[in-house]
Design a protein around this motif. Structure first.
Motif, mmCIF file in Angstrom:
data_model
loop_
_atom_site.group_PDB
_atom_site.id
_atom_site.type_symbol
_atom_site.label_atom_id
_atom_site.label_comp_id
_atom_site.label_asym_id
_atom_site.label_seq_id
_atom_site.Cartn_x
_atom_site.Cartn_y
_atom_site.Cartn_z
ATOM 1 N N ALA A 101 -0.083 17.791 0.646
ATOM 2 C CA ALA A 101 -1.002 18.555 -0.202
ATOM 3 C C ALA A 101 -1.372 19.883 0.433
ATOM 4 O O ALA A 101 -1.652 20.862 -0.257
ATOM 5 N N VAL A 114 -6.782 13.974 3.507
ATOM 6 C CA VAL A 114 -5.912 14.891 2.776
ATOM 7 C C VAL A 114 -4.491 14.737 3.321
ATOM 8 O O VAL A 114 -4.253 14.990 4.513
ATOM 9 N N LEU A 149 -5.600 24.073 -3.806
ATOM 10 C CA LEU A 149 -4.762 22.878 -3.826
ATOM 11 C C LEU A 149 -5.440 21.753 -4.589
ATOM 12 O O LEU A 149 -6.641 21.783 -4.867
ATOM 13 N N GLY A 150 -4.621 20.755 -4.919
ATOM 14 C CA GLY A 150 -5.163 19.536 -5.501
ATOM 15 C C GLY A 150 -5.242 19.544 -7.013
ATOM 16 O O GLY A 150 -4.663 20.380 -7.708
ATOM 17 N N TRP A 151 -6.006 18.590 -7.522
ATOM 18 C CA TRP A 151 -6.125 18.316 -8.950
ATOM 19 C C TRP A 151 -6.917 19.409 -9.657
ATOM 20 O O TRP A 151 -7.892 19.936 -9.139
ATOM 21 N N VAL A 186 -7.934 15.733 -3.911
ATOM 22 C CA VAL A 186 -6.546 15.462 -3.540
ATOM 23 C C VAL A 186 -6.364 13.963 -3.733
ATOM 24 O O VAL A 186 -6.830 13.162 -2.934
ATOM 25 N N LYS A 244 0.280 26.888 -8.716
ATOM 26 C CA LYS A 244 1.543 26.243 -8.357
ATOM 27 C C LYS A 244 2.752 27.078 -8.767
ATOM 28 O O LYS A 244 3.889 26.626 -8.638
#
Length: 392
Positions: free
Chosen positions: A118, A114, A321-323, A14, A330
């Motif tokens: 996020a 975090v 979640l995140g990169w 994140v 999403k």
């Protein structure tokens, strides 16, 4: 206020939009040594070497360890270990433009945390997936097809009809705070990430690994593909934060005014997130199995077992979640191959060309390597909400 815990299950990034440039760090002893440039400048300002150092930073694509390695040993503000010694070997032979390392979100004191946004993002997406009906999707597809120009935010109307306008959105029923910060030492590693793709071979589809700027190599040659490096939280890391279900949004008067049957508190979010996670895991497993990514299949099976175990609890869920988690995590529809979702994507210029290829969409995944083998998809975590109030 109540507590929530985010337990990392697969490597998680994140970020805060920051990246380490190749001149910001040196690799030494299988770790990334982030240089404390201010200390170095103050030290060099006392002697004649400051201009030489500034010239090298200005011209070099990465710092020469033979000339400046002492700074990596003595003037590092952070030391982030590589996940595996092989990462240092891939780093040495990778061109500098691919050595920008996205970093985990940090507080001003240097701890990793975090952000609440996020965490709430995948919960909002899950609630949208859960509430959007087939009729709403068909209505949205029809309105989008009737437009002469694609709007900047084409799904805004669908979100409003499903979740409510911004001032009275169902997501306002729960308030989340950022997690507490953890010391970066031991919580993060620099992981090797490669991008898998699907290559047509006659009548078959096979696994490939992406190269930059274009092209791909076959499955047996992953070391020839273009690597990426990212600072990610280690599986097993636990972040803790505070949350509160909004009493005002749960009052009987507010529910009647908004025409809600029930408030969207932590339990409702957890139910929706688990339903979305089950669909996402199924799609990702089909991809991993069809491409022969055995390590990823094993990781996804373990996540599915974890999901089954926590589904008995009304206050825990799996989130992605995140990169590096990709469009599926999403998207308001995980089954992108079915209509009307596929027709909607075809009407959007950014997706129309990939869909015309006839290949599965999306055909790429970012895969985290562990022990120099493709091992997991990034970003999976368990989110648990405490039912009891916490008193300081």
């Amino acid at each position: 206020m109540k507590n929530y815990r985010l337990t990392v299950l697969t490597p998680l990034l994140v970020g805060d939009g920051q990246k380490l440039a190749p001149i910001d760090y040196m690799v030494w002893k299988d770790q990334v040594n982030v240089l404390d440039q201010r200390r170095i400048f103050r030290l060099l300002a006392k002697g004649p070497r400051l201009d030489t150092y500034l010239n090298q930073i200005r011209k070099a694509e990465r710092l020469d360890f033979a000339s400046w390695g002492g700074y990596a040993q003595n003037y590092a503000s952070r030391r982030i270990p590589f996940e595996h010694p092989s990462c240092a070997l891939y780093y040495a032979r990778t061109s500098p433009e691919h050595l920008f390392i996205p970093t985990f979100a940090t507080t001003p004191t240097g701890g990793v945390y975090v952000p609440a946004s996020a965490v709430k993002g995948p919960l909002r997406t899950a609630l949208l997936i859960d509430r959007a009906s087939e009729g709403q999707w068909k209505d949205f597809a029809g309105r989008l097809a009737a437009l002469e120009r694609t709007p900047r935010s084409p799904a805004e109307g669908l979100e409003t009809s499903t979740l409510g306008a911004s001032g009275v959105s169902r997501t306002r029923s729960m308030m989340l705070a950022d997690t507490e910060s953890l010391s970066s030492g031991g919580a993060t590693r620099v992981y090797l990430v490669r991008t898998s793709t699907i290559l047509p071979r006659g009548n078959k589809l096979e696994l490939g690994w992406k190269m930059s700027p274009r092209g791909a190599v076959e499955a047996r040659r992953p070391t020839d593909s273009t690597p990426m490096f990212a600072e990610m939280a280690v599986p097993g890391t636990v972040f803790q934060g505070k949350y509160q279900d909004s009493p005002a949004m749960a009052s009987a008067e507010m529910l009647r005014a908004l025409r809600w049957k029930e408030p969207a508190g932590a339990r409702r979010f957890a139910q929706a997130a688990n339903a979305a996670a089950a669909k996402l895991l199924e799609v990702q497993r089909k991809y991993a199995e069809s491409t022969g990514l055995a390590g990823v299949v094993q990781s996804l099976d373990q996540l599915a077992q974890r999901l089954t175990a926590i589904s008995e609890s009304a206050s825990s869920c799996l989130v992605c979640l995140g990169w590096g988690t990709g469009i599926l995590s999403k998207s308001a529809s995980i089954d992108l191959a079915a209509d009307p979702f596929r027709q909607i994507l075809k009407s959007l210029p950014v997706y129309s060309q990939p869909l015309r290829s006839g290949l599965p969409f999306p055909k790429t995944r970012r895969v985290v390597f562990m022990n120099d083998q493709p091992a997991a998809l990034p970003g999976w975590a368990e989110l648990a909400f405490d039912a009891a109030e916490h008193h300081a």
